[in-house]
Design a protein around this motif. Sequence first.
Motif, PDB file in Angstrom:
ATOM      1  N   VAL A  80      39.647   8.453  29.802  1.00 44.23           N
ATOM      2  CA  VAL A  80      38.254   8.085  29.986  1.00 44.23           C
ATOM      3  C   VAL A  80      37.367   8.968  29.126  1.00 44.23           C
ATOM      4  CG1 VAL A  80      36.349   8.151  31.641  1.00 44.23           C
ATOM      5  CG2 VAL A  80      38.525   7.125  32.284  1.00 44.23           C
ATOM      6  N   ILE A  81      36.454   8.351  28.389  1.00 39.74           N
ATOM      7  CA  ILE A  81      35.475   9.108  27.611  1.00 39.74           C
ATOM      8  C   ILE A  81      34.038   8.717  27.955  1.00 39.74           C
ATOM      9  CG2 ILE A  81      37.058   9.449  25.678  1.00 39.74           C
ATOM     10  CD1 ILE A  81      35.461   7.233  24.206  1.00 39.74           C
ATOM     11  N   ARG A  82      33.856   7.676  28.782  1.00 42.69           N
ATOM     12  CA  ARG A  82      32.527   7.230  29.165  1.00 42.69           C
ATOM     13  C   ARG A  82      32.402   7.214  30.682  1.00 42.69           C
ATOM     14  NH1 ARG A  82      31.692   8.620  25.062  1.00 42.69           N
ATOM     15  NH2 ARG A  82      31.250   7.523  23.137  1.00 42.69           N
ATOM     16  N   LEU A  83      31.233   7.577  31.162  1.00 44.31           N
ATOM     17  CA  LEU A  83      30.976   7.601  32.587  1.00 44.31           C
ATOM     18  C   LEU A  83      31.153   6.210  33.196  1.00 44.31           C
ATOM     19  CD1 LEU A  83      30.189   9.562  34.790  1.00 44.31           C
ATOM     20  CD2 LEU A  83      27.775   9.143  34.247  1.00 44.31           C
ATOM     21  N   PHE A  86      18.529   8.095  29.428  1.00 43.24           N
ATOM     22  CA  PHE A  86      18.476   7.458  28.118  1.00 43.24           C
ATOM     23  C   PHE A  86      19.519   8.004  27.136  1.00 43.24           C
ATOM     24  CE2 PHE A  86      14.147   7.894  29.905  1.00 43.24           C
ATOM     25  CZ  PHE A  86      13.949   6.579  30.275  1.00 43.24           C
ATOM     26  N   VAL A  87      20.713   8.382  27.644  1.00 44.69           N
ATOM     27  CA  VAL A  87      21.768   8.836  26.751  1.00 44.69           C
ATOM     28  C   VAL A  87      23.109   8.576  27.424  1.00 44.69           C
ATOM     29  CG1 VAL A  87      21.845  11.196  27.683  1.00 44.69           C
ATOM     30  CG2 VAL A  87      22.541  10.774  25.313  1.00 44.69           C
ATOM     31  N   LEU A  88      24.147   8.389  26.609  1.00 52.62           N
ATOM     32  CA  LEU A  88      25.510   8.301  27.123  1.00 52.62           C
ATOM     33  C   LEU A  88      26.020   9.712  27.389  1.00 52.62           C
ATOM     34  CD1 LEU A  88      26.993   5.596  24.718  1.00 52.62           C
ATOM     35  CD2 LEU A  88      26.438   5.287  27.131  1.00 52.62           C
ATOM     36  N   ARG A  89      26.455   9.983  28.605  1.00 49.04           N
ATOM     37  CA  ARG A  89      26.938  11.317  28.966  1.00 49.04           C
ATOM     38  C   ARG A  89      28.257  11.618  28.261  1.00 49.04           C
ATOM     39  NH1 ARG A  89      22.091  12.656  30.578  1.00 49.04           N
ATOM     40  NH2 ARG A  89      21.284  11.031  31.957  1.00 49.04           N
ATOM     41  N   GLU A  90      28.389  12.839  27.819  1.00 48.78           N
ATOM     42  CA  GLU A  90      29.637  13.286  27.184  1.00 48.78           C
ATOM     43  C   GLU A  90      30.526  13.901  28.258  1.00 48.78           C
ATOM     44  OE1 GLU A  90      32.647  13.762  25.131  1.00 48.78           O
ATOM     45  OE2 GLU A  90      30.922  12.934  24.034  1.00 48.78           O
ATOM     46  N   LEU A  91      31.809  13.506  28.265  1.00 46.94           N
ATOM     47  CA  LEU A  91      32.743  13.979  29.283  1.00 46.94           C
ATOM     48  C   LEU A  91      33.727  15.011  28.754  1.00 46.94           C
ATOM     49  CD1 LEU A  91      33.581  10.659  31.185  1.00 46.94           C
ATOM     50  CD2 LEU A  91      31.688  12.258  31.534  1.00 46.94           C
ATOM     51  N   ALA A  92      33.603  15.431  27.500  1.00 45.02           N
ATOM     52  CA  ALA A  92      34.563  16.382  26.936  1.00 45.02           C
ATOM     53  C   ALA A  92      34.542  17.710  27.678  1.00 45.02           C
ATOM     54  CB  ALA A  92      34.275  16.603  25.452  1.00 45.02           C
TER      55      ALA A  92
END
Length: 862
Positions: free
Chosen positions: A239-242, A285-291
Amino acid sequence: MSNQLQKLAWMTGLSLVLVNFPALAEDNQKPITKISQLSDIEKPATTIQQWLAQSLVQVTGVQLQTTEQGIEVILATNQSDKLQLTNKSEGNSYIVEIPNAQLSLSSGDTFRQEKPTAGISEVIVTNLDANTIRVTVTGESGAPQVELFDGDEGLVFGVVATVSTTQTPPQPEQQPSNETQPEQPSAQNEAPIELVVTGEQDTYRIPEASAATRTDTPIRDIPQSIQVIPKQVLEDQKVIRLTDAIRNVSGIVEGDTFGGTNDNFNLRGFDFISTFRNGLRETGFVLRELANIEQIEVLKGPASVLYGNSEPGGIINLVTKKPLATPYYSADLSVGNYNYYRSTIDLSSPLNTDKSLLYRLNVAYENAGSFRNFVNSERVFFGPVFDLKLGENTNILFDVSYVNDERTMDQGIVAFGRGIADIPTSRFLGEPGDERTVEEVNVGYRLEHRFSDQLTLRNAFRYTSQDTFDYRAQPLAVDEATGELSRNFRSNDDYRETYSLLTDIVGKFKTGSIEHTLLFGFDLARQKSDGSQRRLPGGLTPSINIFNPVYNVIPRPALSELTNVVRDGKSTTDSLGIYLQDQIAFSDKFKLMLGGRFDVVEQDQFDRLSDTRTLQYDEAFTPRIGVVYQPIKPISLYASYSRSFVPNFAQRADGTFLPPERGNQYEVGIKADLNEKFSATLAAYEITRTNIATPDPNDPDGFSIPVGEQRSRGIELDISGEILPGWNIIAAYSYTDATVTKSNDLRVGSRVPKVPEHKASLWTTYQFRQGNLQGLGFGLGLFYLSDRVGGDIPTPEFDDTFTLPSYLRTDAAIYYKRDNWKAAINIENLFGVRYIESFNFGRNTVIPGAPFTIIGSITFEF
């Protein structure tokens, strides 16, 4: 424990200090007093034939559990009499190496636990190589002293850690006369800490979460539903996107993602769920980073009692990774179809010899195409963290993160009649070159000072700046007779700054036999924004035929040609919240939670187009009360009532603003820890949101009255954990009935858009832990949504709804993990079903899901 391990001994090196632990004596554990010399121990294999002749001892579990005296640690194996050990001390770490043995956990070959107890900063058990286990115990003030025991469960260690106290530790037993005594730490300011090595690390089950209480409370003691998605699930699913992560949780679905460029969710029937990171509100207003994310916590139901203005459906809290006291280095490379490339690194280590300064660095780079025509993205993330120990009881953590995200703004396909247009899901209906860029910078710190084990002060601050820009051909309406979709070129340009400050104090005390955990704190926030939207005058943007699209009919207009300015202004929002919470334990079986918060929100908006200034002031009190009854230890029965509030921006005819929207929830449920590795939560709830703005029938010129009401009822089941050794599962089911119950303009009884009545998910993995297939694993995922209402909620006069059809998506994975590397293949939508994720603004922005997608990855850890 029995005394079976008579032959176990330390190889020559740093001598063993034997300490009499009363708690261990109560379990009939006896220290080993004979220390073997190197010549007494069988030499390890030096040839392949010798290696094959010797069967590796399998250590199948490592787990830390708390006792009244300290911590227990056991290496679980039924062949402890075959183990050989060497030991050494390096800096603050005591290291034991066990040749001819291998760690076989369901999570791989490493167990890590930070700060298991006072005086011990970290415990690591890992495979040093293909046939050697290394156990590292790191002390906060110096290398611990280790004592060895055996028992029915496996190999047991006792540890004395150097900690600050006024007590004097027990004196060690007399060593044999031919042995050299190790250098003893100062007897002053030391006390024995009991450390025990037992069982196996939980990977899919997380027993604690901070989102619900801001304290280290076990989930089973919280009278509210909270689900945690651990790091292991994110890694196993790649998974890389919330958006992909929340598929594992009941009651939550994707919302309006603004053309796939930000995260937005609907939880328990309510949109615009707030996202927090380590308890501080994130700018939207942004895609969260999960790294750099360790785990994702989903708190369901009103959370205003701790987090202020938020929708009644709940919140999402992202918990970030922390620096480690033992060096750790990881690198991952992923490649997939549709020109997908992503690489990450995760580095952590002390920066000085006494390990008072630690760092962690997460970096990610992503470049990807899409199954959608003309759609691509590029993303860079950089996130260093530093943990500074200012004293024995004080730590401050500094963190910085930078995200630069550039991607095509893609608003999908369109509805047709009451369904979805029968066109390829790959068809792009914007214009090539439609884009959105986001640049975000976060800088902050977290300070913690422990006055004692019963009193802790915490302070945190974060500054966020976010610069966003988009330019796209916005779809407007489709002529179903001809297939022509009208559009308009438009652009948003916005800049936001957010300042957040949080301070609280946690105290633990007793009033008689009643235990209290008291939380008192306040938070301050200021958000400033400045932006505009410009459009090309009507009639100048070419339409596109959804059945036979033709692109670039005219050159894309310059920004200066977008002369129709529909928004231009700035705003400042200040908020203050003060909260108090008491978690009361009347006994081991009965617990009560009481909490309340008072909020003040002031908004100052200036509209440059009309040259007007608007001020708004809101205040609200939000309580929460909950009870937990545990008739037996594994079962928790709970009930709770909680409220939420959100400022209302609509105005009455007299120019005053409407009172804030209020949410009220009643929830009951049962939580079951079926064993130490497997848990389940079953919840039933009813949420009512009131004060929703509806048109004023006596003065309909844009004015409103607060009579609207929405109600959501549901049942949710979430389970996670280990079923059998090597077999993990996370699964969920929810039934949600979200409807309009009062309104002047909407049809009462209408279903709320985007919300499925039924949602179900299952993800399970199995990894072979021994034999020829050891390290080989498989994963299977099933994700189901029933049909959902699309478009706007219908009015009494006009029905503009369409239906997003139900779907069942199947995912799969196969991986092989050995030593310090892992290779994996993850497949999404194995059977290539056509499905719809959600929609953005209405029937002309329907977001299709991806067809068959495959990602191959390789990961190295050191």
